[in-house]
Design a protein around this motif. Sequence first.
Motif, short mmCIF file in Angstrom:
data_model
loop_
_atom_site.label_atom_id
_atom_site.label_comp_id
_atom_site.label_asym_id
_atom_site.label_seq_id
_atom_site.Cartn_x
_atom_site.Cartn_y
_atom_site.Cartn_z
N GLY A 30 0.82 -1.20 0.00
CA GLY A 30 0.00 0.00 0.00
C GLY A 30 0.85 1.26 0.00
O GLY A 30 0.56 2.23 -0.72
N VAL A 31 1.91 1.25 0.79
CA VAL A 31 2.84 2.38 0.86
C VAL A 31 3.48 2.62 -0.51
O VAL A 31 3.59 3.76 -0.99
CB VAL A 31 3.93 2.12 1.93
N ILE A 32 3.91 1.54 -1.14
CA ILE A 32 4.57 1.64 -2.44
C ILE A 32 3.65 2.23 -3.49
O ILE A 32 4.02 3.15 -4.22
CB ILE A 32 5.08 0.25 -2.89
N VAL A 33 2.44 1.70 -3.58
CA VAL A 33 1.54 2.17 -4.63
C VAL A 33 1.11 3.61 -4.38
O VAL A 33 0.93 4.40 -5.33
CB VAL A 33 0.30 1.25 -4.77
N TYR A 34 0.98 4.01 -3.12
CA TYR A 34 0.62 5.40 -2.84
C TYR A 34 1.75 6.33 -3.27
O TYR A 34 1.50 7.36 -3.91
CB TYR A 34 0.32 5.60 -1.36
N CYS A 35 2.99 5.96 -2.95
CA CYS A 35 4.13 6.79 -3.36
C CYS A 35 4.24 6.84 -4.87
O CYS A 35 4.59 7.88 -5.44
CB CYS A 35 5.42 6.24 -2.75
N ALA A 36 3.95 5.72 -5.53
CA ALA A 36 4.04 5.67 -7.00
C ALA A 36 2.97 6.54 -7.66
O ALA A 36 3.17 7.07 -8.75
CB ALA A 36 3.92 4.23 -7.48
N MET A 37 1.82 6.67 -6.98
CA MET A 37 0.69 7.40 -7.55
C MET A 37 0.63 8.86 -7.15
O MET A 37 -0.18 9.62 -7.69
CB MET A 37 -0.62 6.72 -7.13
N MET A 38 1.47 9.28 -6.22
CA MET A 38 1.38 10.64 -5.69
C MET A 38 1.46 11.70 -6.77
O MET A 38 0.75 12.71 -6.74
CB MET A 38 2.48 10.89 -4.65
N SER A 39 2.33 11.49 -7.74
CA SER A 39 2.52 12.49 -8.80
C SER A 39 1.39 12.44 -9.83
O SER A 39 1.26 13.36 -10.65
CB SER A 39 3.86 12.26 -9.51
N ILE A 40 0.61 11.38 -9.82
CA ILE A 40 -0.48 11.22 -10.79
C ILE A 40 -1.82 11.59 -10.16
O ILE A 40 -2.55 12.45 -10.66
CB ILE A 40 -0.53 9.76 -11.31
N SER A 41 -2.14 10.92 -9.05
CA SER A 41 -3.40 11.18 -8.35
C SER A 41 -3.31 10.65 -6.93
O SER A 41 -3.29 9.43 -6.72
CB SER A 41 -4.57 10.52 -9.09
N LYS A 42 -3.27 11.57 -5.96
CA LYS A 42 -3.25 11.15 -4.56
C LYS A 42 -4.55 10.42 -4.20
O LYS A 42 -4.54 9.50 -3.39
CB LYS A 42 -3.07 12.36 -3.64
N PHE A 43 -5.64 10.83 -4.83
CA PHE A 43 -6.94 10.21 -4.56
C PHE A 43 -6.91 8.74 -4.96
O PHE A 43 -7.31 7.86 -4.19
CB PHE A 43 -8.03 10.95 -5.33
N ALA A 44 -6.40 8.47 -6.16
CA ALA A 44 -6.31 7.09 -6.63
C ALA A 44 -5.32 6.29 -5.79
O ALA A 44 -5.55 5.12 -5.48
CB ALA A 44 -5.89 7.07 -8.10
N GLY A 45 -4.22 6.94 -5.40
CA GLY A 45 -3.22 6.28 -4.57
C GLY A 45 -3.78 5.89 -3.22
O GLY A 45 -3.51 4.79 -2.71
N ALA A 46 -4.58 6.79 -2.64
CA ALA A 46 -5.20 6.51 -1.34
C ALA A 46 -6.18 5.35 -1.45
O ALA A 46 -6.29 4.51 -0.55
CB ALA A 46 -5.90 7.76 -0.82
N PHE A 47 -6.91 5.30 -2.57
CA PHE A 47 -7.85 4.20 -2.79
C PHE A 47 -7.11 2.87 -2.90
O PHE A 47 -7.48 1.88 -2.27
CB PHE A 47 -8.68 4.46 -4.05
N LEU A 48 -6.05 2.84 -3.70
CA LEU A 48 -5.30 1.61 -3.90
C LEU A 48 -4.60 1.15 -2.63
O LEU A 48 -4.42 -0.06 -2.41
CB LEU A 48 -4.28 1.81 -5.03
N PHE A 49 -4.20 2.09 -1.78
CA PHE A 49 -3.60 1.75 -0.49
C PHE A 49 -4.54 0.84 0.30
O PHE A 49 -4.09 -0.04 1.04
CB PHE A 49 -3.31 3.03 0.29
N GLY A 50 -5.83 1.06 0.14
CA GLY A 50 -6.83 0.31 0.89
C GLY A 50 -6.81 -1.18 0.63
O GLY A 50 -7.32 -1.96 1.44
N LEU A 51 -6.22 -1.59 -0.51
CA LEU A 51 -6.14 -3.02 -0.80
C LEU A 51 -5.38 -3.76 0.29
O LEU A 51 -5.71 -4.91 0.61
CB LEU A 51 -5.45 -3.24 -2.15
N GLY A 52 -4.38 -3.10 0.87
CA GLY A 52 -3.60 -3.73 1.93
C GLY A 52 -4.45 -4.10 3.12
O GLY A 52 -4.46 -5.26 3.56
N LEU A 53 -5.19 -3.12 3.65
CA LEU A 53 -6.03 -3.39 4.83
C LEU A 53 -7.17 -4.35 4.48
O LEU A 53 -7.51 -5.23 5.28
CB LEU A 53 -6.59 -2.09 5.40
N PHE A 54 -7.75 -4.19 3.30
CA PHE A 54 -8.84 -5.07 2.90
C PHE A 54 -8.37 -6.52 2.85
O PHE A 54 -9.05 -7.43 3.33
CB PHE A 54 -9.38 -4.65 1.52
#
Length: 213
Positions: A21-45
């Motif tokens: 989740g941390v990795i994908v959020y950092c990878a998405m920060m420059s594109i869309s923080k909103f999308a990165g935050a959503f994808l981070f949720g896969l970890g907890l789910f």
Amino acid sequence: MGRRISVILSSFLSGGLIGIGVIVYCAMMSISKFAGAFLFGLGLFSIIIFGLWLYTGKIGFVSENKNLSYAFNLFLCVIFNFLGVAAVTGLYKLTRMGDSVISNASNIVALKENDSWWSILILSFFCGIMIYIAVKGYKSTDNNVGKIFIVFLPVMVFILSGFEHCVANVGYYVLAGTFSSRTIPYILLMIVGNSIGSIVFDGLLKLTNRLMK
């Protein structure tokens, strides 16, 4: 002994999923923080689906498990959560994709390192509440679609609001490769804040339910 080993392995896997989740959020920060935050949720789910041990997902239920065994399992949990997230983020840094996330992770860590202790504590407190809502909400919701929303939405809230998650933050520090005299005290402070947030919210929720009866 088998139970302890199960908790250790479960906690390590859980930390690794948070690391993704941390990795994908950092990878998405420059594109869309909103999308990165959503994808981070896969970890907890995934952690909830597989019944894995995540410290922030377990500490809020300590009132239901008032014994030394559970307390020791929580201690093991947080240690191996840290090792799991560090292993995954550390390995990722060795790949061709590593450089693209280091800069964003460094910016995230810089904000934490320059923050005040009371700010870190408050933000950690709120994060503890969000994780409790996600875990408790999943258990309390019968609707399958509702289960998805109740996990992903609190994660997005804590990411986009800048709330501090002790396990995830270890991953950011490892990716950034930045450590100082504040790092360990602040991680410990995040553990305290996450714990208080979850426990207090659990207590207030149970008190409210009793008063409504």
